[in-house]
Write an enzyme that holds these catalytic residues in place. Structure first.
Site, PDB file in Angstrom:
ATOM      1  NE  ARG A 135      -1.090  11.906   3.144  1.00  0.00           N
ATOM      2  CZ  ARG A 135      -2.097  12.065   3.846  1.00  0.00           C
ATOM      3  NH1 ARG A 135      -2.925  13.166   3.716  1.00  0.00           N
ATOM      4  NH2 ARG A 135      -2.508  11.119   4.652  1.00  0.00           N
ATOM      5  CB  ALA A 180      -4.832   4.123   0.576  1.00  0.00           C
ATOM      6  CG  ASP A 201      -1.386   3.496   2.600  1.00  0.00           C
ATOM      7  OD1 ASP A 201      -1.403   4.016   1.849  1.00  0.00           O
ATOM      8  OD2 ASP A 201      -1.264   3.734   3.946  1.00  0.00           O
ATOM      9  CG  ASN A 251      -1.180   3.128   8.065  1.00  0.00           C
ATOM     10  OD1 ASN A 251      -1.941   3.591   7.289  1.00  0.00           O
ATOM     11  ND2 ASN A 251      -1.012   3.644   9.407  1.00  0.00           N
ATOM     12  CE  LYS A 252       2.957   7.517   5.178  1.00  0.00           C
ATOM     13  NZ  LYS A 252       3.590   7.311   3.767  1.00  0.00           N
TER      14      LYS A 252
END
EC number: 5.3.1.23
Length: 338
Positions: free
Chosen positions: A54, A56, A230, A240-241
């Site tokens: 995991r 990107a 990402d 992003n997360k």
């Protein structure tokens, strides 16, 4: 190479073995360091989909090796490219790496050329991370505290890391005095992975609950929030997360600066704004349990988006290997990325 890039950097989670790809299974950390040997592109796709690999950049690197391995095995490449592309929809690095491999294939590249291309993608990512580390650290005043989210280190990249690379460089240069990591529910990448990297590489840090971030900012202990990405849209909006957006809002209110760190392969100039970014929804069961054990009453439902979008106006700096964009907007993005 400067001393700061050599320090606090011992982890390589994606390793080509000559005829197969070895991945450090990130689902099992920190309890167990187990390696997965992917012997065909389907196994690489599954590892990406299942979050064994995991981050990107790491996803893109693994996918490139999946294509190279398929070529080496004489497998038709078009279905391999399509299957890998569908593994995770939000991370643009996956599409970027596969498009780069596809361009090589279109010119008649053989397996040897595709192996060299995958290796180049991996090597270039590591070099980019080292440059970004130095650039991002230079923005941070000596003695600062920083908060990071999710995992953006060697586990998520070819090595060194994006946001965590800035932290590595900043600690080595004496600019960063305090490091905090948010736990990052529901997969706990901050608690499980970032803390594992920081402890393993000798960087003192404290874990906080995600819900403690605003209180930490109010205390004055943090001067920068530093995150990865990402996908970065043409106007600077950043996916992003999940949880990144609320950190940016809290940072703006408390006068804490907000830095996004990502290679140029994460920039998607074909996506005009964050409104156009597809946000991956994952199985609600991930939110209903912890480490595979259900903790929420049966019959309860959950909503589980795994990314959110931070508007460009909440970002103080986007750091890439090409340079730093302060107060990002469409004009500044166009000037750097065309």
């Amino acid at each position: 190479m400067s001393a700061s890039t050599d320090t606090h950097d011992s982890i390589r989670a994606v390793q080509w073995q000559g005829d197969h790809l070895r991945l450090l299974d990130q689902r099992l950390l920190p309890g167990e360091e187990r390696w997965i040997d992917c012997r065909d592109a389907a196994q690489v796709t599954q590892a990406i989909r299942d979050l064994a690999v995991r981050g990107a950049p790491a996803i893109g690197i693994a996918a490139a090796w999946g294509v190279a391995m398929a070529a080496q095995q004489g497998v038709p490449l078009e279905p391999v490219l399509a299957t890998l592309r569908a593994a995770r929809p939000t991370a643009v690095n996956l599409m970027w790496a596969l498009d780069r491999m596809k361009r090589r294939i279109a010119t008649g590249a053989d397996a040897d050329v595709l192996r060299r291309e995958a290796q180049a993608i991996q090597d270039e990512d590591l070099a980019a991370n080292r440059r970004m580390g130095e650039s991002g650290a230079s923005l941070i005043a000596a003695g600062s505290g920083v908060l990071t989210h999710c995992n953006t280190g060697s586990l998520a990249t070819a090595g060194y890391g994006t946001a965590l690379g800035v932290i590595r460089a900043g600690v080595a240069a004496g600019r960063i005095a305090r490091v905090y990591a948010g736990e990052t529910r529901p997969w706990q990448q901050g608690a499980r992975l970032t803390m594992w990297e920081l402890v393993r590489d000798g960087i003192p840090a404290q874990l906080i609950a995600d819900s403690a971030a605003a209180h930490l900012m109010r205390s004055g202990a943090v001067q920068w929030v530093i995150v990865g990405a990402d996908r970065i849209a043409a106007n600077g909006d950043t996916a992003n997360k999940i949880g990144t957006y609320q950190l940016a809002i809290a940072a703006k209110y408390h006068g804490v600066k907000f830095m996004v760190v990502a290679p140029s392969s994460t920039v998607d100039m074909a996506t005009g704004s964050g409104e156009e970014i597809e946000i991956e929804l994952r199985d609600p069961a991930e939110l209903l349990g912890i480490a595979g054990r259900r903790v929420v009453v049966e019959g309860a439902q959950a909503w589980n988006p795994v990314f959110d979008v931070t508007p460009a106006e909440l970002i103080d700096a986007i750091v890439t290997e090409r340079g730093v964009i302060e107060r990002p907007n469409s004009l500044a993005m166009q000037a750097m990325f065309g």
